[in-house]
Design an enzyme around this catalytic site. Structure first.
Site, PDB file in Angstrom:
ATOM      1  N   ASN A   9       0.684  -1.330  -0.157  1.00  0.00           N
ATOM      2  CA  ASN A   9       0.076   0.428  -0.015  1.00  0.00           C
ATOM      3  C   ASN A   9       1.195   1.473  -0.430  1.00  0.00           C
ATOM      4  O   ASN A   9       1.182   1.837   0.939  1.00  0.00           O
ATOM      5  CB  ASN A   9      -0.590   0.188   0.957  1.00  0.00           C
ATOM      6  CG  ASN A   9      -1.523   1.490   1.444  1.00  0.00           C
ATOM      7  OD1 ASN A   9      -2.140   2.330   0.798  1.00  0.00           O
ATOM      8  ND2 ASN A   9      -1.426   0.964   2.702  1.00  0.00           N
ATOM      9  N   LYS A  11      -0.061   4.754  -0.605  1.00  0.00           N
ATOM     10  CA  LYS A  11      -0.209   5.511   0.155  1.00  0.00           C
ATOM     11  C   LYS A  11       0.034   6.725  -1.091  1.00  0.00           C
ATOM     12  O   LYS A  11       0.122   6.790  -1.926  1.00  0.00           O
ATOM     13  CB  LYS A  11       0.394   5.922   1.622  1.00  0.00           C
ATOM     14  CG  LYS A  11      -0.280   4.382   2.247  1.00  0.00           C
ATOM     15  CD  LYS A  11       0.113   5.193   4.231  1.00  0.00           C
ATOM     16  CE  LYS A  11      -0.508   3.333   4.369  1.00  0.00           C
ATOM     17  NZ  LYS A  11      -0.374   3.304   6.536  1.00  0.00           N
ATOM     18  N   HIS A  96      -9.380   1.357   5.057  1.00  0.00           N
ATOM     19  CA  HIS A  96      -8.306   1.917   5.408  1.00  0.00           C
ATOM     20  C   HIS A  96      -8.592   2.134   6.723  1.00  0.00           C
ATOM     21  O   HIS A  96      -9.506   3.290   6.495  1.00  0.00           O
ATOM     22  CB  HIS A  96      -7.542   2.252   4.465  1.00  0.00           C
ATOM     23  CG  HIS A  96      -5.559   1.987   4.961  1.00  0.00           C
ATOM     24  ND1 HIS A  96      -5.324   3.030   5.761  1.00  0.00           N
ATOM     25  CD2 HIS A  96      -4.952   1.106   4.844  1.00  0.00           C
ATOM     26  CE1 HIS A  96      -4.754   3.241   6.352  1.00  0.00           C
ATOM     27  NE2 HIS A  96      -3.837   1.925   5.785  1.00  0.00           N
ATOM     28  N   GLU A  98      -7.123   4.743   7.768  1.00  0.00           N
ATOM     29  CA  GLU A  98      -7.046   6.453   7.001  1.00  0.00           C
ATOM     30  C   GLU A  98      -8.428   6.765   6.577  1.00  0.00           C
ATOM     31  O   GLU A  98      -8.184   8.213   6.823  1.00  0.00           O
ATOM     32  CB  GLU A  98      -5.540   6.762   6.463  1.00  0.00           C
ATOM     33  CG  GLU A  98      -3.994   6.360   7.726  1.00  0.00           C
ATOM     34  CD  GLU A  98      -2.783   5.579   6.488  1.00  0.00           C
ATOM     35  OE1 GLU A  98      -3.275   5.840   5.433  1.00  0.00           O
ATOM     36  OE2 GLU A  98      -2.025   5.357   7.668  1.00  0.00           O
ATOM     37  N   GLU A 168      -6.042  -4.505   9.665  1.00  0.00           N
ATOM     38  CA  GLU A 168      -4.726  -3.800  10.747  1.00  0.00           C
ATOM     39  C   GLU A 168      -4.783  -2.821  12.137  1.00  0.00           C
ATOM     40  O   GLU A 168      -5.804  -1.785  11.974  1.00  0.00           O
ATOM     41  CB  GLU A 168      -4.727  -2.675   8.999  1.00  0.00           C
ATOM     42  CG  GLU A 168      -4.474  -3.050   8.205  1.00  0.00           C
ATOM     43  CD  GLU A 168      -3.705  -2.604   7.064  1.00  0.00           C
ATOM     44  OE1 GLU A 168      -2.299  -1.984   5.946  1.00  0.00           O
ATOM     45  OE2 GLU A 168      -4.084  -1.772   6.685  1.00  0.00           O
ATOM     46  N   GLY A 174       2.236   2.808  10.497  1.00  0.00           N
ATOM     47  CA  GLY A 174       2.856   3.372  10.423  1.00  0.00           C
ATOM     48  C   GLY A 174       3.788   3.620  12.075  1.00  0.00           C
ATOM     49  O   GLY A 174       4.673   4.697  12.244  1.00  0.00           O
ATOM     50  N   SER A 214       3.089  -1.785  10.308  1.00  0.00           N
ATOM     51  CA  SER A 214       4.657  -1.911  10.988  1.00  0.00           C
ATOM     52  C   SER A 214       5.535  -3.029  10.239  1.00  0.00           C
ATOM     53  O   SER A 214       6.266  -3.756  11.210  1.00  0.00           O
ATOM     54  CB  SER A 214       4.995  -1.173  12.354  1.00  0.00           C
ATOM     55  OG  SER A 214       4.539  -0.143  11.911  1.00  0.00           O
ATOM     56  N   GLY A 235       2.394  -1.103   4.301  1.00  0.00           N
ATOM     57  CA  GLY A 235       3.231   0.783   4.195  1.00  0.00           C
ATOM     58  C   GLY A 235       4.061   0.676   3.756  1.00  0.00           C
ATOM     59  O   GLY A 235       4.591   0.319   3.036  1.00  0.00           O
TER      60      GLY A 235
HETATM   61  P1  PGA Z   1       2.515   0.691   7.661  1.00  0.00           P
HETATM   62  O1  PGA Z   1       1.068   0.655   7.100  1.00  0.00           O
HETATM   63  O2  PGA Z   1       3.618  -0.623   6.939  1.00  0.00           O
HETATM   64  O3  PGA Z   1       3.682   1.381   7.131  1.00  0.00           O
HETATM   65  O4  PGA Z   1       2.460  -0.034   9.434  1.00  0.00           O
HETATM   66  C1  PGA Z   1       0.559  -0.262   6.902  1.00  0.00           C
HETATM   67  C2  PGA Z   1      -1.005   0.065   6.095  1.00  0.00           C
HETATM   68  O5  PGA Z   1      -1.193   1.515   6.434  1.00  0.00           O
HETATM   69  O6  PGA Z   1      -1.417  -0.822   5.291  1.00  0.00           O
END
Ligand code: PGA
Length: 251
Positions: A9, A11, A96, A98, A168, A174, A214, A235
């Site tokens: 992803n 983003k 997601h 976000e 998630e 993140g 993460s 991500g």
């Molecule tokens: P991350 O994000 O691997 O940077 O923690 C995962 C995601 O939001 O899909």
């Protein structure tokens, strides 16, 4: 049996030239590595058609990170599911955290998006997960079950079986804080049990449930070793080919 999948992803990262370069690297690396899982990259809308033209989608799937909750019309700035499909992409991330948090997407909106994605032949990667407060106050299992029930459990079984689920935990996205393999496995088993109660054991067994938050080369193998963890939604580590492939090759 269900598939193992590692999906990136990206983003809101990479310009078009940067994105093309990264897609080209991942495409070559996947062709070389012959992974034991499906590999997908989900990229900004602006990149989809150009990346579709340079990757081999037999080896590397392509998806969008969102799509609109309307089919077409006067929705300035939105991108419809059929537009995504017309680029050659075949996946779309929906729900997601976000999008839920910053763009106020609730289950009602997500049901519209899911219906349009499915109607246009896209495979939704549907995200669920609790925030830190819900992890700490112990309501996380109920929160995630409600997210599933509200957005997915009215779907007929033929549609539900097209969906990939991604768990998630928002506190792990993140932040560098990964759920422990045990915390992740407990939630994945809980999700699978909820699916079994609604659609039956066979459907539950065939549903791919990815972990996101993460995930990196150093922790992917122990996460993916858990019986109910069928891969990852990645991500930050999807933005470097070597890191992404380190996760892909954890299978
Ligand atoms: P991350 O994000 O691997 O940077 O923690 C995962 C995601 O939001 O899909």
């Amino acid at each position: 049996m269900r598939k193992n999948i590692v999906a990136g992803n990206w983003k809101m990262n990479t310009t078009l030239p940067e994105g093309l370069k990264l897609a080209e690297e991942v495409n070559a690396a996947v062709a070389e590595a012959k992974p034991k899982c499906d590999v997908v990259i989900c990229v900004p809308f602006t990149h989809l058609a150009s990346i579709a033209a340079i990757i081999d989608q037999n080896n590397l799937g392509l998806g969008a990170e969102n799509c609109a909750d309307h089919a077409k019309g006067a929705y300035t700035g939105e991108v419809a599911a059929d537009m995504v499909a017309s680029t050659g992409a075949t996946y779309v991330i929906l729900g997601h955290s976000e999008r839920r948090q910053y763009y106020r997407e609730d289950s009602a909106v997500l049901r519209e998006k899911l219906a349009l994605a499915l109607a246009n032949g896209l495979t939704p990667i549907f995200c669920v997960g609790e925030v830190l407060e819900e992890r700490e106050n112990g309501t996380f299992n109920d929160v995630v079950k409600l997210q599933l029930e509200e957005a997915l459990f009215d779907l007929p079984v033929a549609d539900f079986t097209k969906i990939i689920i991604a768990y998630e935990p928002v506190w792990a996205i993140g932040t560098g804080k990964t759920a422990t393999p045990e915390q992740a496995e407990d939630m994945h088993a809980h999700i699978r049990a909820a699916i079994a109660a609604k659609y039956g054991e066979e459907v539950a067994d065939n549903t791919s449930i990815l972990y996101g938050g993460s995930c990196k080369p150093s922790n992917a193998a122990e996460l993916f070793a858990k019986p109910d963890i069928d891969g990852g939604l990645i991500g930050g580590a999807a933005l470097k080919c070597a890191d992404f492939m380190g996760i892909v090759n954890a299978f």
